[in-house]
Scaffold this motif. Sequence first.
Motif, mmCIF file in Angstrom:
data_model
loop_
_atom_site.group_PDB
_atom_site.id
_atom_site.type_symbol
_atom_site.label_atom_id
_atom_site.label_comp_id
_atom_site.label_asym_id
_atom_site.label_seq_id
_atom_site.Cartn_x
_atom_site.Cartn_y
_atom_site.Cartn_z
ATOM 1 N N LEU B 24 0.842 -1.210 0.000
ATOM 2 C CA LEU B 24 0.000 0.000 0.000
ATOM 3 C C LEU B 24 0.874 1.255 0.000
ATOM 4 N N GLY B 25 1.988 1.195 0.716
ATOM 5 C CA GLY B 25 2.918 2.325 0.698
ATOM 6 C C GLY B 25 3.459 2.567 -0.700
ATOM 7 N N ALA B 26 3.815 1.470 -1.391
ATOM 8 C CA ALA B 26 4.303 1.587 -2.763
ATOM 9 C C ALA B 26 3.220 2.179 -3.660
ATOM 10 N N ALA B 27 1.986 1.740 -3.465
ATOM 11 C CA ALA B 27 0.876 2.251 -4.275
ATOM 12 C C ALA B 27 0.709 3.753 -4.067
ATOM 13 N N GLU B 153 7.227 0.976 9.349
ATOM 14 C CA GLU B 153 7.301 2.426 9.580
ATOM 15 C C GLU B 153 7.762 3.149 8.313
ATOM 16 N N GLU B 154 8.716 2.518 7.612
ATOM 17 C CA GLU B 154 9.201 3.126 6.370
ATOM 18 C C GLU B 154 8.075 3.254 5.358
ATOM 19 N N ALA B 155 7.301 2.191 5.230
ATOM 20 C CA ALA B 155 6.192 2.207 4.270
ATOM 21 C C ALA B 155 5.171 3.268 4.639
ATOM 22 N N TYR B 254 2.048 -1.093 -6.955
ATOM 23 C CA TYR B 254 1.413 -2.135 -6.144
ATOM 24 C C TYR B 254 1.766 -3.519 -6.687
ATOM 25 N N PHE B 255 1.572 -3.655 -7.997
ATOM 26 C CA PHE B 255 1.838 -4.920 -8.671
ATOM 27 C C PHE B 255 3.323 -5.290 -8.576
ATOM 28 N N GLY B 256 4.168 -4.277 -8.833
ATOM 29 C CA GLY B 256 5.610 -4.523 -8.767
ATOM 30 C C GLY B 256 6.034 -4.958 -7.380
ATOM 31 N N ALA B 257 5.503 -4.294 -6.358
ATOM 32 C CA ALA B 257 5.838 -4.652 -4.982
ATOM 33 C C ALA B 257 5.371 -6.064 -4.675
#
Lengths: 304, 306
Positions: B24-27, B153-155, B254-257
Amino acid sequence: MISFLQIDLPALLVGTLAALVCTLIGNFLVLTRQSMLGDAMGHVVLPGIVIAFVLAGTTATWVMLAGAFAAALFSAMLVEFLRRVARVEPSAALGSVFTVMFALGVLLLEQSGVARTSFDVHHILFGNIETAIWPAATSLASLFDLNALASLPPQLGRLAFGLAVVALFVVVLFKELRVVSFDPDFARTVGIPPQLIGGIVVSLAALAAVVSLSAVGVILLVAMMVCPPATARMLTDDLKTQVWLSLLFALASGIFGYAIAVLLPLAFGYEISFGAAGTIAVVAGLLQLGAMLFGAKRGQPRTA
Amino acid sequence: MKDVYPLAAVLLLQAGYNTIVVMLGAAALGAATGIVGVFAMLRRRALIADAVAHATLPGVALGFITAVALGFSGRSLPFLLTGAAITAILAALSIQWVANRTRLTEDTAIASVLATFFALGIVLLTVIQTLKTGGQAGLDIYLLGATAGMLREEAITLAVFSLIVAAIVAALFKELTLISFDADYARAHGFPVRLLDFAILALVLAVVVIGLRVVGLILIVALLITPPAAARFWTDHTGRMTMISAAIGAFSAYFGAAISAISPDTPTGAVIVLVAFSILLLSVFFGAARGIVVRGIGARRVRATP
């Protein structure tokens, strides 16, 4: 002395030859506002090299060249398709294609297992000049011993071949290149086809990228295609002088950059080490900075 | 085929709390780059963004060295990202200086700044690799991105920053749209065009730095270029285009993650870029506003393409 012949000389030659071949063709990229092409080229040929290596199982020169050219051609067609058929904005077309090709190359490297054998992403990015060694050298006499010379690192032969081809084209087509670089409209009126000459320049840039990439990595080739020509451009308006000066700066970057990579760690007592590809590129950048600050022609109008 | 089930499970958020947060963070990051990318593309800042992204490398390396020297872990995010931001800003200023003050054209300015900063970063990285401290390997992930081992936490930090970026764009939306389509008109009507251009560059810098951890500095520029380029095929309306671009960026990230989460040898950035480019190709053909099918050119060509 022997360690110089075995370790430093081949690395120095690889670094310097790569610097020269990239700089020579880079002059015409800088003049025709295609400086980012070197960057793009360095990225797009990666999947071609990896696929060719996986299919053929060898790093023979012609295999690498074929794979890289196929990738460069495919990328050029994809960019043209996006620009002309799909009408994507030119820099977005270029940017999306060179990133996706590099991404593909990286994934292929990691997934095919090549990464753990002959070259990996680090080598492509950082350069691996230091792996060019010449164990057959036993004394100064080896420089004249054909058997020993035959075992010089193969990338040296590739680079010399690339430099010879690029130099041949630049010498033979110098007049045409000059006219097309400075005034494409005039070129057309005197019967020189700018598109053809432009195509030759791009093909030579691809050749320079291919022979340099696996030997010195992306960063050195990108830096050398732009920094020494830009440095020379700060000093002269004459194209011939610019080309010679740029080659001189490339040579100086290669020698001083390598010397820094080798000698500076000695000053720190072997506690640290520098990657020579990086130091050579940094020296080229610093030379350009100096020329931009003090060069006689630094602020001249852009239409020389 | 055995990979299909785990991928579906991961995509549908059944892969454990930590992975879900990271995805979700990546998204959120993908959405932010998609939004900023629209204006970066319209104001022709895409290639500058590439140079600035590469120029974060020496900053990351100096951040590592500083953190170690001060007795912190070399991998502590605040040090690395502060360093990245500083050298990225220096690179942006250098490009401007070279392009304005010397006879070199902008493309040469961009290429030479990119090469010099990145080379300096490589020199520093090779120095770090020989230092006698731990954690050097951790720096690799900033080149091509990784979600493996990413902390919750990073995300969350990443998502928060992405939301802030999106909020800034929303607040300036009218002004940014205006200068993107008619800078002269905007200038004549008293809009601070230079300031707004600066704002776009600042937002580009921000998403590049935020995105280093997930996408990596070599490929982050693709998330600024490809989603907006794809979104253009679906609508001519800037507001809708921005939203579609955000959605494409978010989906790609999202997909890549997700893929990266189930196969450890896959650099996250590379997968994200491939997903985004696939969407661009789909949009080129089937986009509702400008797609080739809609424009009705060459039905044969469509059939011949996978």
